[in-house]
Write a protein that holds these residues in place. Structure first.
Motif, short mmCIF file in Angstrom:
data_model
loop_
_atom_site.label_atom_id
_atom_site.label_comp_id
_atom_site.label_asym_id
_atom_site.label_seq_id
_atom_site.Cartn_x
_atom_site.Cartn_y
_atom_site.Cartn_z
N ARG A 131 0.91 -1.15 -0.10
CA ARG A 131 -0.03 -0.05 -0.01
C ARG A 131 0.90 1.17 -0.04
O ARG A 131 1.85 1.07 0.45
N LEU A 132 0.32 2.16 -0.77
CA LEU A 132 1.01 3.39 -0.77
C LEU A 132 0.96 4.40 0.52
O LEU A 132 0.06 4.48 1.17
N VAL A 133 2.12 4.85 1.04
CA VAL A 133 2.34 5.61 2.10
C VAL A 133 2.39 6.95 1.66
O VAL A 133 1.30 7.82 1.98
N ARG A 134 3.10 7.32 0.96
CA ARG A 134 3.19 8.68 0.14
C ARG A 134 4.45 8.77 -0.99
O ARG A 134 5.17 8.07 -1.03
N ARG A 135 3.95 9.69 -1.78
CA ARG A 135 4.97 10.16 -2.84
C ARG A 135 5.91 10.96 -2.24
O ARG A 135 5.66 11.91 -1.51
N GLU A 136 7.14 11.34 -2.97
CA GLU A 136 8.29 12.27 -2.64
C GLU A 136 8.38 12.22 -1.00
O GLU A 136 8.21 13.49 -0.29
N TYR A 137 8.76 11.23 -0.42
CA TYR A 137 8.98 11.08 1.04
C TYR A 137 10.40 11.53 1.28
O TYR A 137 11.28 11.30 0.59
N MET A 138 10.29 12.74 2.03
CA MET A 138 11.48 13.48 2.20
C MET A 138 12.58 13.03 3.20
O MET A 138 12.19 12.58 4.17
N THR A 139 13.68 13.05 2.67
CA THR A 139 14.94 12.66 3.61
C THR A 139 15.91 13.84 3.79
O THR A 139 15.55 14.84 3.27
N ALA A 140 16.77 13.88 4.57
CA ALA A 140 17.79 14.77 4.67
C ALA A 140 18.54 15.21 3.83
O ALA A 140 19.25 16.20 3.39
N ILE A 141 18.62 14.27 2.44
CA ILE A 141 19.50 14.72 1.31
C ILE A 141 18.44 14.69 0.11
O ILE A 141 19.07 14.64 -1.27
N GLY A 142 17.11 14.78 0.18
CA GLY A 142 16.26 14.77 -0.86
C GLY A 142 14.98 13.60 -0.70
O GLY A 142 15.15 12.72 0.15
N PRO A 143 14.12 13.61 -1.74
CA PRO A 143 13.09 12.99 -1.70
C PRO A 143 13.24 11.48 -2.23
O PRO A 143 13.57 11.63 -3.46
N VAL A 144 12.77 10.69 -1.53
CA VAL A 144 12.71 9.21 -2.29
C VAL A 144 11.37 9.14 -3.01
O VAL A 144 10.35 9.71 -2.50
N ASP A 145 11.45 8.63 -4.20
CA ASP A 145 10.18 8.76 -5.01
C ASP A 145 8.96 8.35 -4.24
O ASP A 145 7.88 8.92 -4.67
N ILE A 146 8.85 6.98 -3.76
CA ILE A 146 7.61 6.24 -3.04
C ILE A 146 8.05 5.99 -1.98
O ILE A 146 9.12 5.07 -1.74
N LEU A 147 7.28 6.07 -0.88
CA LEU A 147 7.28 5.33 0.37
C LEU A 147 6.15 4.54 0.45
O LEU A 147 5.07 5.02 0.42
N ALA A 148 6.42 2.99 0.51
CA ALA A 148 5.11 2.17 0.61
C ALA A 148 5.38 1.28 2.00
O ALA A 148 6.31 1.15 2.51
N ARG A 149 4.34 0.31 1.92
CA ARG A 149 4.46 -0.65 3.08
C ARG A 149 3.82 -2.02 2.49
O ARG A 149 3.18 -2.01 1.68
N ASP A 150 4.80 -3.14 2.64
CA ASP A 150 4.36 -4.35 2.21
C ASP A 150 3.35 -5.15 2.96
O ASP A 150 2.61 -4.53 4.12
N ALA A 151 2.88 -6.20 2.46
CA ALA A 151 1.71 -6.91 3.15
C ALA A 151 1.95 -7.36 4.68
O ALA A 151 1.16 -7.18 5.56
#
Length: 231
Positions: A131-151
């Motif tokens: 399931r999707l958590v969010r797009r553009e998840y921000m880290t200290a060095i920039g956003p990772v494209d997608i943060l999700a959770r597995d089953a």
């Protein structure tokens, strides 16, 4: 934009000199002041041109030009270099002007932003139960494209590229290192997703425990590409 089809000759004087002998050509006069001279071949490339900023003026004919059958002479002068392009027109076959309005610019299809949006909407491509958590998840060095959770609820960080190379794997590795310091996320699984993944990038990703995912952009858009989707 003004489009003129004419029998003409063209002379260019500046850092170099060039001459186009008498022939039928398309003269394209654009709203930014530039002029392009095209033949019926050569694909998109003009035979000669003058880039902006430049000005066009009509030159008064002398006796020799009139005797030779010249009807008009256009002189295009570059504002900064003083280079000149002189078009001697013997016959105009077509002359029309068209208001094109403001151009929105080139919109590229299949860029990373489109892939990110489609994968977020079709998060099941990551696997059943994701399931999707969010797009553009921000880290200290920039956003990772997608943060999700597995089953099972584990965090999954996805980096998306059109063409996956080693630099993309290194980028995702840096994101994972930071995200795994967060006790609310760790352990974080990495997924490197692209339309095409280079063999060296795949080898590096798998060596670092990062899963590779090849995205079929046409299939995700609902267009049958005729190619199987690889995971």
């Amino acid at each position: 934009m003004r489009l003129v089809v004419a029998r003409c000759s063209v002379d260019y004087a500046g850092r170099l000199s060039a001459h186009l002998p008498l022939a039928t050509r398309v003269l394209m006069l654009k709203g930014d002041g530039s002029i392009l001279i095209h033949s019926d071949g050569g694909s998109y490339k003009p035979l000669n041109w003058m880039s902006p900023p430049c000005t066009l003026s009509q030159v008064e004919l002398d006796d020799d030009q009139t005797a030779a059958g010249v009807q008009q002479v256009w002189q295009v002068t570059h504002a900064k270099t003083a280079d000149t392009l002189v078009v001697s027109i013997f016959e105009i076959l077509h002359d029309s002007s068209h208001e094109l309005g403001v151009d929105p610019g080139l919109v590229k299809d299949g860029v990373e932003a489109h892939l990110q949006k489609l994968l977020a909407e079709q998060i099941e491509h990551l696997g059943d139960g994701h399931r999707l958590v969010r797009r553009e998840y921000m880290t200290a060095i920039g956003p990772v494209d997608i943060l999700a959770r597995d089953a099972s609820g584990g965090a999954v960080a996805v980096e998306i590229k059109r063409r996956g190379d080693i630099d993309g794997v290194e980028q995702l590795t840096r994101y994972l290192e930071l995200m795994n310091r967060d006790p609310h996320l760790a352990p974080v699984q990495g997924v490197f997703a692209a339309q095409e993944i280079k063999p060296q990038a795949r080898t590096l990703a798998e060596d670092r425990g990062i899963r590779c995912l090849v995205l079929d952009y046409d299939a995700m858009k609902g267009v049958d590409s005729g190619r199987p989707t690889l995971f």
